[in-house]
Design a protein around this motif. Structure first.
Motif, short mmCIF file in Angstrom:
data_model
loop_
_atom_site.label_atom_id
_atom_site.label_comp_id
_atom_site.label_asym_id
_atom_site.label_seq_id
_atom_site.Cartn_x
_atom_site.Cartn_y
_atom_site.Cartn_z
N UNK A 173 57.73 47.42 12.71
CA UNK A 173 58.77 48.05 13.53
C UNK A 173 58.18 48.37 14.89
N UNK A 174 58.83 47.90 15.95
CA UNK A 174 58.34 48.14 17.31
C UNK A 174 59.49 48.62 18.19
N UNK A 175 59.19 49.62 18.99
CA UNK A 175 60.08 50.07 20.06
C UNK A 175 59.37 49.73 21.35
N UNK A 176 60.08 49.06 22.26
CA UNK A 176 59.49 48.72 23.55
C UNK A 176 60.52 48.87 24.65
N UNK A 177 60.02 49.14 25.85
CA UNK A 177 60.89 49.34 27.02
C UNK A 177 60.40 48.45 28.14
N UNK A 178 61.33 48.07 29.01
CA UNK A 178 60.97 47.25 30.15
C UNK A 178 61.77 47.61 31.38
N UNK A 179 61.15 47.39 32.53
CA UNK A 179 61.80 47.63 33.81
C UNK A 179 61.09 46.79 34.86
N UNK A 180 61.87 46.14 35.72
CA UNK A 180 61.27 45.37 36.82
C UNK A 180 60.37 44.24 36.34
N UNK A 181 60.65 43.68 35.18
CA UNK A 181 59.86 42.57 34.66
C UNK A 181 58.56 42.98 34.00
N UNK A 182 58.36 44.29 33.77
CA UNK A 182 57.13 44.77 33.14
C UNK A 182 57.46 45.64 31.92
N UNK A 183 56.58 45.61 30.96
CA UNK A 183 56.66 46.51 29.81
C UNK A 183 56.32 47.91 30.31
N UNK A 184 57.15 48.90 29.95
CA UNK A 184 56.87 50.28 30.37
C UNK A 184 56.49 51.19 29.20
N UNK A 185 56.75 50.75 27.97
CA UNK A 185 56.45 51.58 26.80
C UNK A 185 56.45 50.68 25.57
N UNK A 186 55.57 51.01 24.60
CA UNK A 186 55.57 50.31 23.33
C UNK A 186 54.95 51.21 22.27
N UNK A 187 55.62 51.30 21.12
CA UNK A 187 55.07 51.99 19.95
C UNK A 187 55.40 51.13 18.74
N UNK A 188 54.44 50.96 17.83
CA UNK A 188 54.64 50.11 16.66
C UNK A 188 54.23 50.83 15.39
N UNK A 189 54.83 50.40 14.29
CA UNK A 189 54.59 50.99 12.99
C UNK A 189 54.62 49.86 11.96
N UNK A 190 53.79 49.94 10.93
CA UNK A 190 53.76 48.89 9.91
C UNK A 190 53.85 49.54 8.54
N UNK A 191 54.53 48.87 7.62
CA UNK A 191 54.62 49.34 6.24
C UNK A 191 54.74 48.14 5.33
N UNK A 192 54.57 48.37 4.03
CA UNK A 192 54.67 47.30 3.04
C UNK A 192 55.53 47.76 1.87
N UNK A 193 55.99 46.80 1.10
CA UNK A 193 56.58 47.07 -0.20
C UNK A 193 56.28 45.87 -1.08
N UNK A 194 56.29 46.10 -2.38
CA UNK A 194 55.99 45.00 -3.29
C UNK A 194 56.58 45.30 -4.66
N UNK A 195 56.76 44.24 -5.46
CA UNK A 195 57.23 44.39 -6.82
C UNK A 195 56.11 44.97 -7.68
N UNK A 196 56.43 45.37 -8.89
CA UNK A 196 55.50 46.15 -9.71
C UNK A 196 54.23 45.42 -10.11
N UNK A 197 54.18 44.10 -10.00
CA UNK A 197 52.98 43.35 -10.39
C UNK A 197 51.96 43.23 -9.25
N UNK A 198 52.28 43.74 -8.07
CA UNK A 198 51.44 43.56 -6.89
C UNK A 198 51.04 44.89 -6.26
N UNK A 199 49.97 44.87 -5.47
CA UNK A 199 49.49 46.05 -4.77
C UNK A 199 48.69 45.61 -3.54
N UNK A 200 48.54 46.53 -2.58
CA UNK A 200 47.74 46.27 -1.39
C UNK A 200 46.26 46.41 -1.74
N UNK A 201 45.46 45.44 -1.32
CA UNK A 201 44.01 45.57 -1.49
C UNK A 201 43.33 45.99 -0.20
#
Length: 125
Positions: free
Chosen positions: A40-68
């Motif tokens: 998930x990313x929120x970003x802003x722009x003005x005058x052809x330039x990026x002015x702000x960016x914040x990102x977030x990451x998450x996961x989900x999985x079925x019961x047979x799997x897990x993050x290593x």
């Protein structure tokens, strides 16, 4: 099953201009081996330039799997004051198999975000 708290890269830039938000998904596997990575990313722009960016990451999985390892998140190019910002998210996953061993996999996506609200996935695994 407990899913770890999302990982967040600190926001950059002071904002200004027009802003957008988008959650992207990278997934593999069918039930009960499904595993998913969300960026998930929120970003802003003005005058052809990026002015702000914040990102977030998450996961989900079925019961047979897990993050290593992860999920992980990194800004890999550009940012506030540039004509784009590139963000990469990735996670390593394992799933129990019907046999004695586990299957291992990784999910990754790298996305460019532009100051006009356009985004483009430029790499994935």
């Amino acid at each position: 099953m407990t899913v770890p708290a999302p990982t967040m890269v600190p926001p950059e830039g002071g904002g200004g201009g027009t802003c957008w938000g988008k959650e992207l998904e990278r997934s593999e596997g069918a039930w009960p081996y499904g595993h998913r990575l969300y960026l998930y990313t929120v970003w802003c722009g003005s005058g052809g330039l990026i002015t702000y960016r914040a990102s977030d990451v998450r996961t989900s999985h079925d019961f047979m799997c897990w993050n290593t390892s992860g999920p992980h998140l990194a800004k890999t190019a550009g940012g506030a004051g540039w004509t784009l910002v590139q963000v990469q998210a990735w996670v390593d996953v394992a799933c129990h198999s019907p046999w004695w061993f586990d299957w291992h996999d990784s999910l990754m996506m790298r996305v460019n975000y532009y100051p006009n609200g356009v985004y483009q996935t430029v790499a994935w695994d």
